[in-house]
Design a protein around this motif. Structure first.
Motif: not given
Length: 368
Positions: A12-41
């Motif tokens: 659902s994320l544009t333009p990530l949705n045009v990448l191949s599954e091989q490219q997504w595997r290469e990005l795996r190390g960056q695909l972990t969600p990062q928390p953001l606390l209420q009020g944090q900039v």
């Protein structure tokens, strides 16, 4: 710790949705969600960080001189990068506890450029899933970012398939070079020297190009490549290599053009032997001899541009081709220092000017 996002969550994320599954595997190390606390900039106006952000959960407030905008996870707006222009025009503040996806923009842009440029070619040439995956891994080599798709198509048509058993020597140190190779399946090892002096320089991955240094420098092979597994290599003859790959990949500059790049933060990279370097070298240059470049390139900074030089220009052209494969920005001094007028050559090379030597163990030290 959060798990990396899976392909379904990325579609659902544009333009990530045009990448191949091989490219997504290469990005795996960056695909972990990062928390953001209420009020944090998350970022402020003027931010220059080359990071692409997506909102995955919660709600953010984007505020600029033109007004404010709420972004809620799951909305159409959250499917696109947050304030993508640099420097950023907004402040992004979490209205609730939230999570974001943060991706390196340079890596993402490289993958997008490649995917869009070669999409039609992959559809045309990919016969089965295994063949398509190999082509993707080949073409994701950074050197192909500079090769027109028409050249790639012609190259693939001219490659000659060679099946080899584990232990087979693909090319031997000291022999004449009349072709280069691409590794299609299996693993291969690059070595230099013999007996107790033998040194392992690298283990090659599928899609790697090797054997090109002898072609570019018009010199004997400077290493031996041996298959570690049964596998397949693809041979590209010398004339096809120069016509289809060398010309678009290797950037050469004049001394004047190099001076402008130096003023913008580039660094001289001396690819001659250390004894040649010690006799005279460019100020603040880093010595990394060509035969050790593949081994020591980890000491270089991928955010910096390197200006390679040698005596004739041949070694520096080889260095630029290799660095391009490894994802670096590099230029060769056209025709080398010997082609410079004596006044310019003497001004460039100093007998006692400061510089840097690349040492083993992952360090550089200052030279005098």
């Amino acid at each position: 710790m959060s798990e990396p996002l899976n392909p379904e969550q990325l579609r659902s994320l544009t333009p990530l949705n045009v990448l191949s599954e091989q490219q997504w595997r290469e990005l795996r190390g960056q695909l972990t969600p990062q928390p953001l606390l209420q009020g944090q900039v998350l970022f402020r106006p003027g931010d220059q960080a080359r990071v692409t952000y997506y909102l995955l959960a919660g709600e953010l407030l984007l505020q600029s001189a033109e007004g404010v905008q709420r972004v809620q996870a799951g909305s159409e707006l959250s499917c696109h990068p947050l304030s993508p222009s640099l420097p950023r025009l907004h402040e992004a503040r979490a209205l609730t506890d939230a999570s974001v996806l943060a991706l390196d923009t340079a890596t993402l842009n490289r993958m997008l450029t490649w995917r869009l440029a070669y999409h039609d070619l992959l559809l045309e040439l990919g016969q089965g899933e295994d063949e398509l995956e190999w082509l993707e891994r080949l073409l994701e080599n950074p050197l192909f970012a500079k090769v027109p798709p028409s050249n790639v198509r012609a190259m693939l048509e001219r490659l000659q398939r060679v099946e080899l058993a584990a232990g087979s020597t693909v090319l031997a140190e000291g022999e004449a070079g009349d072709c280069c190779y691409f590794l299609k399946t299996g693993r291969a090892e690059v070595m230099r020297g013999a007996g107790s002096e033998q040194q392992v320089l690298a283990e090659l991955e599928i899609g790697a190009c090797f054997g090109e240094e002898a072609l570019l420098a018009d010199s004997p092979r400077n290493a031996t490549v041996t298959m570690l597994d049964d596998g397949v290599v693809l041979r590209l003859d010398r004339q096809d290599f120069f016509a289809l790959l060398k010309a678009p990949v290797v950037n050469e500059v004049s001394l004047g053009e190099a001076s402008r790049l130096l003023a913008a933060g580039a660094q001289w990279l001396d690819v001659r032997l250390q004894k040649e370097y010690e006799r005279a070298h460019a100020l603040q240059s880093l010595n990394m001899p060509l035969q050790l470049l593949r081994l020591k390139a980890r000491l270089l900074d991928k955010n910096r541009t390197y200006l390679c030089y040698c005596d004739s220009g041949k070694r520096s052209v080889s260095a630029v081709f290799l660095l391009t494969q490894l994802g670096f920005s590099a230029y060769a001094l056209r025709d080398g220092v010997d082609a410079l007028p004596p006044v310019q050559r003497d001004a460039l090379l100093c007998e006692s000017g400061s510089g840097y030597l690349a040492r083993s163990g992952g360090r550089t030290e200052r030279s005098l």
